[in-house]
Design an enzyme around this catalytic site. Structure first.
Site, PDB file in Angstrom:
ATOM      1  N   MET A   1      93.437  40.579 136.660  1.00 41.67           N
ATOM      2  CA  MET A   1      93.275  40.061 138.022  1.00 41.67           C
ATOM      3  C   MET A   1      93.202  38.537 138.048  1.00 41.67           C
ATOM      4  SD  MET A   1      93.473  42.572 140.112  1.00 41.67           S
ATOM      5  CE  MET A   1      92.835  41.859 141.634  1.00 41.67           C
TER       6      MET A   1
ATOM      7  N   GLY B   1      92.400  41.110 130.841  1.00 41.31           N
ATOM      8  CA  GLY B   1      93.306  41.798 129.929  1.00 41.31           C
ATOM      9  C   GLY B   1      92.621  42.360 128.702  1.00 41.31           C
TER      10      GLY B   1
ATOM     11  N   ILE C   1      94.642  47.745 134.403  1.00 37.14           N
ATOM     12  CA  ILE C   1      94.318  46.343 134.666  1.00 37.14           C
ATOM     13  C   ILE C   1      92.805  46.143 134.590  1.00 37.14           C
ATOM     14  CG2 ILE C   1      94.067  46.500 137.196  1.00 37.14           C
ATOM     15  CD1 ILE C   1      95.720  43.824 137.337  1.00 37.14           C
ATOM     16  N   CYS C   2      92.388  44.919 134.290  1.00 31.22           N
ATOM     17  CA  CYS C   2      90.973  44.536 134.332  1.00 31.22           C
ATOM     18  C   CYS C   2      90.923  43.099 134.861  1.00 31.22           C
ATOM     19  CB  CYS C   2      90.304  44.677 132.961  1.00 31.22           C
ATOM     20  SG  CYS C   2      90.891  43.527 131.711  1.00 31.22           S
ATOM     21  N   GLN C   3      89.931  42.317 134.478  1.00 35.63           N
ATOM     22  CA  GLN C   3      89.848  40.947 134.963  1.00 35.63           C
ATOM     23  C   GLN C   3      90.744  39.997 134.164  1.00 35.63           C
ATOM     24  OE1 GLN C   3      88.278  40.133 137.813  1.00 35.63           O
ATOM     25  NE2 GLN C   3      89.166  38.105 137.620  1.00 35.63           N
TER      26      GLN C   3
END
Length: 121
Positions: free
Chosen positions: A116, A91, A87-89
């Site tokens: 996120m 995608g 996961i990141c902020q």
């Protein structure tokens, strides 16, 4: 005749957008809602590739922070035998991290679409 040029430019832009947002072969893609059903499973690894500051500000319990720029030298912290959920902020970084993992022999990788930004804990 000018409209043909605009159609070609539009088609090229769509192709580029698709290439950057579509997962590579062998990389699954799930939503944050689908991810919730996977949380806490012992046969999976959860990594967050955002910066330490972003991670400190808000993260999902059980995710390990390995920033994207550190991933190449920290891959040995992960098992190639277990599924990796990334996961990141938004995608984008997690998609790049997923491709990097795939190129380095990880076989089961899941990119979390929307990151996120779309997670509602």
């Amino acid at each position: 005749m000018e409209w043909i040029l605009w159609v070609l430019i539009g088609a090229a832009a769509l192709w580029i957008a698709y290439r950057f947002t579509s997962p590579a072969k062998g990389i699954e893609s799930i939503s944050t809602e689908e991810m919730k059903t996977q949380l806490g499973k012992k046969d999976k690894q959860y990594i967050d590739v955002r910066t330490p500051g972003e991670f400190k500000g808000n993260h999902i319990k059980g995710f390990k922070n390995i920033p994207l720029n550190e991933l190449p030298k920290r891959m040995k912290e992960l098992s190639k035998e277990k599924e990796v959920l990334v996961i990141c902020q938004s995608g984008m970084r997690s998609s790049r991290a997923s491709q990097l993992l795939k190129k380095n022999g990880f076989t089961t990788i899941t990119n979390i679409r929307g990151g996120m930004s779309s997670y509602r804990g």
